[in-house]
Design an enzyme around this catalytic site. Structure first.
Site, PDB file in Angstrom:
ATOM      1  N   CYS A   1       0.193   3.675   3.032  1.00  0.00           N
ATOM      2  CA  CYS A   1       0.650   3.146   4.060  1.00  0.00           C
ATOM      3  C   CYS A   1       2.330   3.357   4.188  1.00  0.00           C
ATOM      4  O   CYS A   1       2.749   3.813   5.243  1.00  0.00           O
ATOM      5  CB  CYS A   1       0.566   1.418   3.942  1.00  0.00           C
ATOM      6  SG  CYS A   1      -1.250   1.252   4.196  1.00  0.00           S
TER       7      CYS A   1
ATOM      8  N   CYS B   1       0.712  -1.111   0.044  1.00  0.00           N
ATOM      9  CA  CYS B   1       0.319   0.169   0.125  1.00  0.00           C
ATOM     10  C   CYS B   1       0.834   1.292   0.286  1.00  0.00           C
ATOM     11  O   CYS B   1       1.683   1.460   0.973  1.00  0.00           O
ATOM     12  CB  CYS B   1      -0.904   0.017   1.312  1.00  0.00           C
ATOM     13  SG  CYS B   1      -1.677   1.362   1.471  1.00  0.00           S
TER      14      CYS B   1
END
Length: 161
Positions: A84, A81
């Protein structure tokens, strides 16, 4: 014919011994002391005092209804991600800055998807949950309100009571 009679006698003896064991079990159960009703202690979140982000390795260490001793930040993320990965260094920076006052726990949703579902966070990551000692819970989905680092710091300061 002898085999049939022998098998029949063996079966009768086996049944008789089973019945006597069950009767004995019933007596033992009837005389057994009653189980004491116990309550399990509430789950308490891990506390980091070294200024590091804790990487979750055991799903049983975290639960939606757990108690926290200090402000605890749960970061639900995944290695693939992009947002993230943008948030990770900010979490590390905040863990160092708030060393001993705030715990930061990183939770990989690919490893602990059931935990992500238990917190009922929808389907988007990163999902950051702030848990306070008084039981309050604030959820931030995505990085919009958490970046830049000054925004994240302001949220932490507002939750430190």
């Amino acid at each position: 014919m002898k085999k049939i009679i022998f098998c029949g006698i063996a079966a009768i003896l086996a049944l008789a011994s089973c019945n006597s064991k069950n009767a004995g079990d019933t007596v033992e159960t009837a005389n057994a002391p009653q189980a004491q009703e116990t309550t399990q202690p509430a789950l308490t979140a891990p506390v980091a005092t070294d200024g590091k982000v804790i990487e979750l390795t055991d799903a049983s260490a975290i639960a939606p209804d757990m108690k926290v001793e200090q402000l605890t930040v749960l970061d639900f993320n995944a290695v693939w991600c992009g947002p993230c990965r943008q948030l990770a260094p900010v979490l590390e920076q905040m863990a160092e800055k708030y060393k001993g006052r705030v715990s930061f726990i990183s939770i990989d949703v690919d490893k602990f998807g059931s935990l992500f579902e238990a917190f009922n966070l929808g389907s988007s990551i990163p999902a950051v949950v702030f848990l306070t000692p008084d039981g309050e819970r604030k959820v931030y989905i995505g990085t919009g309100e958490l970046l830049p680092d000054t925004a994240f710091e302001a949220i932490i300061d507002a939750n430190l009571k």
